[in-house]
Write a protein that holds these residues in place. Structure first.
Motif, mmCIF file in Angstrom:
data_model
loop_
_atom_site.group_PDB
_atom_site.id
_atom_site.type_symbol
_atom_site.label_atom_id
_atom_site.label_comp_id
_atom_site.label_asym_id
_atom_site.label_seq_id
_atom_site.Cartn_x
_atom_site.Cartn_y
_atom_site.Cartn_z
ATOM 1 N N GLY A 88 -8.294 -0.574 7.101
ATOM 2 C CA GLY A 88 -9.107 -1.632 6.521
ATOM 3 C C GLY A 88 -8.392 -2.444 5.462
ATOM 4 O O GLY A 88 -8.987 -3.317 4.860
ATOM 5 N N LEU A 89 -7.123 -2.162 5.230
ATOM 6 C CA LEU A 89 -6.356 -2.903 4.229
ATOM 7 C C LEU A 89 -5.298 -3.752 4.915
ATOM 8 O O LEU A 89 -4.560 -3.261 5.764
ATOM 9 N N ASP A 90 -5.246 -5.016 4.546
ATOM 10 C CA ASP A 90 -4.172 -5.891 5.012
ATOM 11 C C ASP A 90 -3.089 -5.850 3.948
ATOM 12 O O ASP A 90 -3.357 -6.130 2.787
ATOM 13 N N ALA A 91 -1.893 -5.498 4.345
ATOM 14 C CA ALA A 91 -0.805 -5.395 3.380
ATOM 15 C C ALA A 91 0.490 -5.868 4.005
ATOM 16 O O ALA A 91 0.710 -5.695 5.207
ATOM 17 N N ASP A 92 1.322 -6.444 3.162
ATOM 18 C CA ASP A 92 2.652 -6.849 3.614
ATOM 19 C C ASP A 92 3.478 -5.629 3.988
ATOM 20 O O ASP A 92 4.289 -5.667 4.896
ATOM 21 N N GLU A 93 3.257 -4.560 3.244
ATOM 22 C CA GLU A 93 4.058 -3.357 3.456
ATOM 23 C C GLU A 93 3.216 -2.120 3.172
ATOM 24 O O GLU A 93 2.475 -2.075 2.200
ATOM 25 N N VAL A 94 3.335 -1.120 4.034
ATOM 26 C CA VAL A 94 2.680 0.175 3.829
ATOM 27 C C VAL A 94 3.772 1.223 3.728
ATOM 28 O O VAL A 94 4.609 1.348 4.620
ATOM 29 N N ILE A 95 3.767 1.952 2.615
ATOM 30 C CA ILE A 95 4.775 2.993 2.384
ATOM 31 C C ILE A 95 4.071 4.335 2.411
ATOM 32 O O ILE A 95 3.139 4.576 1.645
ATOM 33 N N GLY A 96 4.508 5.201 3.298
ATOM 34 C CA GLY A 96 3.930 6.532 3.409
ATOM 35 C C GLY A 96 4.687 7.530 2.558
ATOM 36 O O GLY A 96 5.913 7.524 2.518
ATOM 37 N N VAL A 97 3.943 8.356 1.844
ATOM 38 C CA VAL A 97 4.523 9.439 1.049
ATOM 39 C C VAL A 97 4.163 10.739 1.759
ATOM 40 O O VAL A 97 2.992 11.046 1.946
ATOM 41 N N VAL A 145 0.852 -1.188 0.000
ATOM 42 C CA VAL A 145 0.000 0.000 0.000
ATOM 43 C C VAL A 145 0.886 1.236 0.000
ATOM 44 O O VAL A 145 1.819 1.338 0.793
ATOM 45 N N LEU A 146 0.583 2.150 -0.904
ATOM 46 C CA LEU A 146 1.244 3.457 -0.947
ATOM 47 C C LEU A 146 0.213 4.454 -0.437
ATOM 48 O O LEU A 146 -0.878 4.570 -1.001
ATOM 49 N N THR A 147 0.553 5.156 0.632
ATOM 50 C CA THR A 147 -0.425 6.038 1.256
ATOM 51 C C THR A 147 0.172 7.419 1.504
ATOM 52 O O THR A 147 1.382 7.573 1.644
ATOM 53 N N GLY A 148 -0.693 8.416 1.549
ATOM 54 C CA GLY A 148 -0.271 9.781 1.829
ATOM 55 C C GLY A 148 -1.422 10.740 1.608
ATOM 56 O O GLY A 148 -2.445 10.376 1.024
ATOM 57 N N PRO A 149 -1.257 11.976 2.064
ATOM 58 C CA PRO A 149 -2.338 12.957 1.930
ATOM 59 C C PRO A 149 -2.630 13.299 0.467
ATOM 60 O O PRO A 149 -1.794 13.077 -0.416
ATOM 61 N N ALA A 150 -3.815 13.838 0.251
ATOM 62 C CA ALA A 150 -4.209 14.253 -1.093
ATOM 63 C C ALA A 150 -3.221 15.274 -1.641
ATOM 64 O O ALA A 150 -2.777 16.166 -0.923
ATOM 65 N N GLY A 151 -2.871 15.120 -2.907
ATOM 66 C CA GLY A 151 -2.019 16.098 -3.568
ATOM 67 C C GLY A 151 -0.537 15.948 -3.306
ATOM 68 O O GLY A 151 0.264 16.737 -3.805
ATOM 69 N N VAL A 152 -0.132 14.908 -2.566
ATOM 70 C CA VAL A 152 1.277 14.750 -2.234
ATOM 71 C C VAL A 152 2.087 14.178 -3.401
ATOM 72 O O VAL A 152 3.302 14.285 -3.429
ATOM 73 N N GLY A 153 1.401 13.575 -4.372
ATOM 74 C CA GLY A 153 2.095 13.056 -5.548
ATOM 75 C C GLY A 153 2.158 11.541 -5.646
ATOM 76 O O GLY A 153 3.011 10.993 -6.341
ATOM 77 N N LYS A 154 1.240 10.856 -4.975
ATOM 78 C CA LYS A 154 1.233 9.388 -5.006
ATOM 79 C C LYS A 154 1.040 8.869 -6.424
ATOM 80 O O LYS A 154 1.789 8.005 -6.889
ATOM 81 N N THR A 155 0.050 9.390 -7.123
ATOM 82 C CA THR A 155 -0.233 8.927 -8.480
ATOM 83 C C THR A 155 0.912 9.273 -9.422
ATOM 84 O O THR A 155 1.309 8.452 -10.249
ATOM 85 N N THR A 156 1.463 10.457 -9.288
ATOM 86 C CA THR A 156 2.607 10.853 -10.113
ATOM 87 C C THR A 156 3.784 9.917 -9.871
ATOM 88 O O THR A 156 4.458 9.485 -10.813
ATOM 89 N N LEU A 157 4.029 9.594 -8.622
ATOM 90 C CA LEU A 157 5.105 8.672 -8.271
ATOM 91 C C LEU A 157 4.877 7.308 -8.915
ATOM 92 O O LEU A 157 5.783 6.731 -9.521
ATOM 93 N N VAL A 158 3.663 6.792 -8.804
ATOM 94 C CA VAL A 158 3.342 5.490 -9.382
ATOM 95 C C VAL A 158 3.481 5.517 -10.902
ATOM 96 O O VAL A 158 4.046 4.605 -11.504
#
Length: 135
Positions: free
Chosen positions: A107-116, A2-15
């Motif tokens: 609510g998400l089970d993930a092996d790894e959560v990466i915060g942006v 899971v890649l997580t972070g606040p709105a507008g931080v650039g998660k989609t751009t990074l992906v």
């Protein structure tokens, strides 16, 4: 993962900048239910759902592609249906890699959560100026 972070931080751009050739990016932002999600994934895979269980059809399509990374972007409004589809797909395609992109990982089970995290103001200004000069 899971890649997580606040709105507008650039998660989609990074992906989008990282996305390997064997990745399938699915925009989930407008999804309101399981059928909508299945249709969005099928559309991204260029697969016709037809009759029967959509997860089975999608699973068959993914299994026939070799290594695949399924990226579900903006899942925060559809966490439960995304979780259900991922569980079903992993049952039929155990080697499937999944990246969920969301503002919150609750609510998400993930092996790894990466915060942006947002850039520091001085770094953000430097990036802005660099991009402006390059334009």
């Amino acid at each position: 993962m899971v890649l997580t972070g606040p709105a507008g931080v650039g998660k989609t751009t990074l992906v989008r900048s990282w996305r390997p050739a064997h990745a399938v990016l699915v925009e989930v932002g407008g999804v309101v239910g399981a059928v909508d999600l299945a249709m969005a994934v099928a559309r991204s895979l260029n697969v016709s759902l037809g009759a029967g269980d959509p997860a089975v059809r999608i699973g068959r399509a993914l299994a026939g592609r070799g290594p695949v990374v399924l990226i579900l972007d903006e899942v925060e409004r559809a966490i439960s249906v995304c979780r259900e589809l991922v569980i079903a797909l992993r049952a039929s395609v155990p080697e499937l890699a999944v990246l969920l992109v969301t503002r919150v990982a609750d609510g998400l089970d993930a092996d790894e959560v990466i915060g942006v995290e947002p850039l520091a103001p001085s770094d953000a200004l430097a990036l802005y100026l660099r991009q402006a000069r390059a334009a």
